[in-house]
Design a protein around this motif. Structure first.
Motif, PDB file in Angstrom:
ATOM      1  N   ALA A 180     110.118  74.361 -11.257  1.00 29.63           N
ATOM      2  CA  ALA A 180     109.836  74.470  -9.825  1.00 29.63           C
ATOM      3  C   ALA A 180     110.914  75.295  -9.137  1.00 29.63           C
ATOM      4  O   ALA A 180     110.611  76.154  -8.296  1.00 29.63           O
ATOM      5  CB  ALA A 180     109.726  73.081  -9.194  1.00 29.63           C
ATOM      6  N   GLU A 191     106.303  64.668  -6.372  1.00 30.30           N
ATOM      7  CA  GLU A 191     105.917  65.134  -7.706  1.00 30.30           C
ATOM      8  C   GLU A 191     107.148  65.345  -8.601  1.00 30.30           C
ATOM      9  O   GLU A 191     107.115  65.078  -9.798  1.00 30.30           O
ATOM     10  CB  GLU A 191     105.156  66.461  -7.567  1.00 30.30           C
ATOM     11  CG  GLU A 191     104.924  67.208  -8.859  1.00 30.30           C
ATOM     12  CD  GLU A 191     104.475  68.647  -8.618  1.00 30.30           C
ATOM     13  OE1 GLU A 191     104.466  69.399  -9.595  1.00 30.30           O
ATOM     14  OE2 GLU A 191     104.129  69.010  -7.473  1.00 30.30           O
ATOM     15  N   LEU A 192     108.253  65.809  -7.998  1.00 27.37           N
ATOM     16  CA  LEU A 192     109.474  66.103  -8.755  1.00 27.37           C
ATOM     17  C   LEU A 192     110.446  64.930  -8.789  1.00 27.37           C
ATOM     18  O   LEU A 192     111.571  65.064  -9.248  1.00 27.37           O
ATOM     19  CB  LEU A 192     110.147  67.349  -8.182  1.00 27.37           C
ATOM     20  CG  LEU A 192     109.310  68.640  -8.281  1.00 27.37           C
ATOM     21  CD1 LEU A 192     109.988  69.774  -7.536  1.00 27.37           C
ATOM     22  CD2 LEU A 192     109.047  69.008  -9.733  1.00 27.37           C
ATOM     23  N   ALA A 204     110.255  70.019 -15.235  1.00 25.10           N
ATOM     24  CA  ALA A 204     109.421  70.288 -14.061  1.00 25.10           C
ATOM     25  C   ALA A 204     110.278  70.726 -12.887  1.00 25.10           C
ATOM     26  O   ALA A 204     109.930  71.656 -12.155  1.00 25.10           O
ATOM     27  CB  ALA A 204     108.600  69.055 -13.696  1.00 25.10           C
ATOM     28  N   ARG A 205     111.414  70.076 -12.717  1.00 28.76           N
ATOM     29  CA  ARG A 205     112.331  70.457 -11.639  1.00 28.76           C
ATOM     30  C   ARG A 205     112.877  71.862 -11.858  1.00 28.76           C
ATOM     31  O   ARG A 205     112.939  72.673 -10.932  1.00 28.76           O
ATOM     32  CB  ARG A 205     113.483  69.460 -11.546  1.00 28.76           C
ATOM     33  CG  ARG A 205     113.084  68.126 -10.988  1.00 28.76           C
ATOM     34  CD  ARG A 205     114.235  67.162 -11.005  1.00 28.76           C
ATOM     35  NE  ARG A 205     113.868  65.882 -10.421  1.00 28.76           N
ATOM     36  CZ  ARG A 205     114.654  64.832 -10.388  1.00 28.76           C
ATOM     37  NH1 ARG A 205     115.862  64.884 -10.923  1.00 28.76           N
ATOM     38  NH2 ARG A 205     114.249  63.712  -9.828  1.00 28.76           N
ATOM     39  N   LEU A 218     109.878  74.120  -1.693  1.00 20.23           N
ATOM     40  CA  LEU A 218     109.854  72.941  -2.550  1.00 20.23           C
ATOM     41  C   LEU A 218     109.550  71.641  -1.810  1.00 20.23           C
ATOM     42  O   LEU A 218     109.299  70.622  -2.448  1.00 20.23           O
ATOM     43  CB  LEU A 218     111.196  72.810  -3.288  1.00 20.23           C
ATOM     44  CG  LEU A 218     111.505  73.935  -4.276  1.00 20.23           C
ATOM     45  CD1 LEU A 218     112.940  73.843  -4.765  1.00 20.23           C
ATOM     46  CD2 LEU A 218     110.536  73.910  -5.442  1.00 20.23           C
ATOM     47  N   SER A 219     109.557  71.660  -0.490  1.00 21.96           N
ATOM     48  CA  SER A 219     109.436  70.412   0.274  1.00 21.96           C
ATOM     49  C   SER A 219     108.127  69.678   0.002  1.00 21.96           C
ATOM     50  O   SER A 219     108.110  68.450  -0.016  1.00 21.96           O
ATOM     51  CB  SER A 219     109.601  70.675   1.767  1.00 21.96           C
ATOM     52  OG  SER A 219     108.554  71.495   2.246  1.00 21.96           O
ATOM     53  N   GLY A 220     107.051  70.365  -0.240  1.00 24.59           N
ATOM     54  CA  GLY A 220     105.776  69.714  -0.501  1.00 24.59           C
ATOM     55  C   GLY A 220     105.680  69.110  -1.892  1.00 24.59           C
ATOM     56  O   GLY A 220     104.693  68.447  -2.206  1.00 24.59           O
ATOM     57  N   ARG A 221     106.693  69.316  -2.721  1.00 26.30           N
ATOM     58  CA  ARG A 221     106.648  68.830  -4.110  1.00 26.30           C
ATOM     59  C   ARG A 221     107.673  67.725  -4.368  1.00 26.30           C
ATOM     60  O   ARG A 221     107.924  67.383  -5.518  1.00 26.30           O
ATOM     61  CB  ARG A 221     106.913  70.005  -5.053  1.00 26.30           C
ATOM     62  CG  ARG A 221     105.868  71.109  -4.904  1.00 26.30           C
ATOM     63  CD  ARG A 221     106.022  72.195  -5.911  1.00 26.30           C
ATOM     64  NE  ARG A 221     105.754  71.668  -7.240  1.00 26.30           N
ATOM     65  CZ  ARG A 221     105.968  72.350  -8.356  1.00 26.30           C
ATOM     66  NH1 ARG A 221     106.426  73.570  -8.303  1.00 26.30           N
ATOM     67  NH2 ARG A 221     105.720  71.816  -9.531  1.00 26.30           N
ATOM     68  N   ARG A 222     108.259  67.157  -3.318  1.00 28.68           N
ATOM     69  CA  ARG A 222     109.317  66.159  -3.483  1.00 28.68           C
ATOM     70  C   ARG A 222     108.887  64.975  -4.333  1.00 28.68           C
ATOM     71  O   ARG A 222     109.570  64.597  -5.279  1.00 28.68           O
ATOM     72  CB  ARG A 222     109.814  65.673  -2.123  1.00 28.68           C
ATOM     73  CG  ARG A 222     110.656  66.708  -1.431  1.00 28.68           C
ATOM     74  CD  ARG A 222     111.011  66.339  -0.031  1.00 28.68           C
ATOM     75  NE  ARG A 222     111.438  64.947   0.081  1.00 28.68           N
ATOM     76  CZ  ARG A 222     111.976  64.440   1.155  1.00 28.68           C
ATOM     77  NH1 ARG A 222     112.179  65.190   2.210  1.00 28.68           N
ATOM     78  NH2 ARG A 222     112.312  63.184   1.191  1.00 28.68           N
TER      79      ARG A 222
END
Length: 196
Positions: free
Chosen positions: A127, A188-189, A123-124, A182-186
């Motif tokens: 992303a 989640e990741l 996922a990382r 990517l900041s909004g997915r911290r």
């Protein structure tokens, strides 16, 4: 003269290319084993498509073998030359692809079964690849060369045929853009305490 491949581990890339040009097949095998994974990884990071990256890697290595007899040691490093060729081949492919909507390109599939950690790593990576794909071509190239391939700014400047200051500017802007993307997915990741 025929040498075992492990005897060539300490032979510099440029010397291996010269040995190949002089008819030493083992030098070509050693250089291929050394360079192909790096070239393939670089092409994948720029294109986001494994099949296309394989094609680019093959073409780049073929071009290297064709120029071997004319290689002038000391003018450029083999890696610098190869990264430049890969970048140019990728740029050509990206230009041809421009008519394709990015959302219509399927994400690469990972068929291997994996544990939670493997899924998180995938996922990382996905992303990051998706975010890299949103950067302008030159920023993406500079960021990949600096932060993924680990090259120095002067090496990147030589590959991209620009000044070191331009490399610094491209990588800084690219890094900021990646952070924003990517900041909004911290969470989640799995980056609860900040980026690693």
């Amino acid at each position: 003269m025929t040498m075992p491949l492990d005897a060539m581990d300490d032979v510099p890339d440029e010397a291996l290319l010269t040995l190949f040009a002089n008819g030493e097949g083992a030098a070509a095998r050693a250089l291929t084993l050394r360079m192909t994974p790096r070239v393939m990884a670089h092409a994948y990071r720029l294109l986001g498509d494994r099949d296309e990256a394989e094609d680019v890697a093959q073409e780049a290595m073929m071009r290297l073998w064709r120029i071997a007899p004319d290689w002038r040691q000391g003018e450029a490093r083999v890696t610098t030359w190869l990264y430049r060729v890969v970048a140019n081949l990728c740029t050509d492919r990206l230009r041809r692809r421009r008519g394709v909507d990015i959302d219509s390109v399927p994400e690469p599939q990972d068929d291997a079964p994996g544990a939670d950690q493997a899924l998180l790593q995938k996922a990382r990576a996905d992303a990051l690849q998706a975010a890299l794909g949103q950067l302008p071509d030159r920023q993406r190239q500079a960021v990949v060369l600096r932060h993924i391939e680990g090259l120095s700014n002067p090496e990147i400047a030589a590959i991209m045929e620009i000044g070191v200051e331009a490399v610094e500017s491209l990588t800084a802007r690219g890094k900021r853009a990646l952070t924003d993307l990517l900041s909004g997915r911290r969470a989640e990741l799995g980056f609860d305490d900040g980026w690693d």
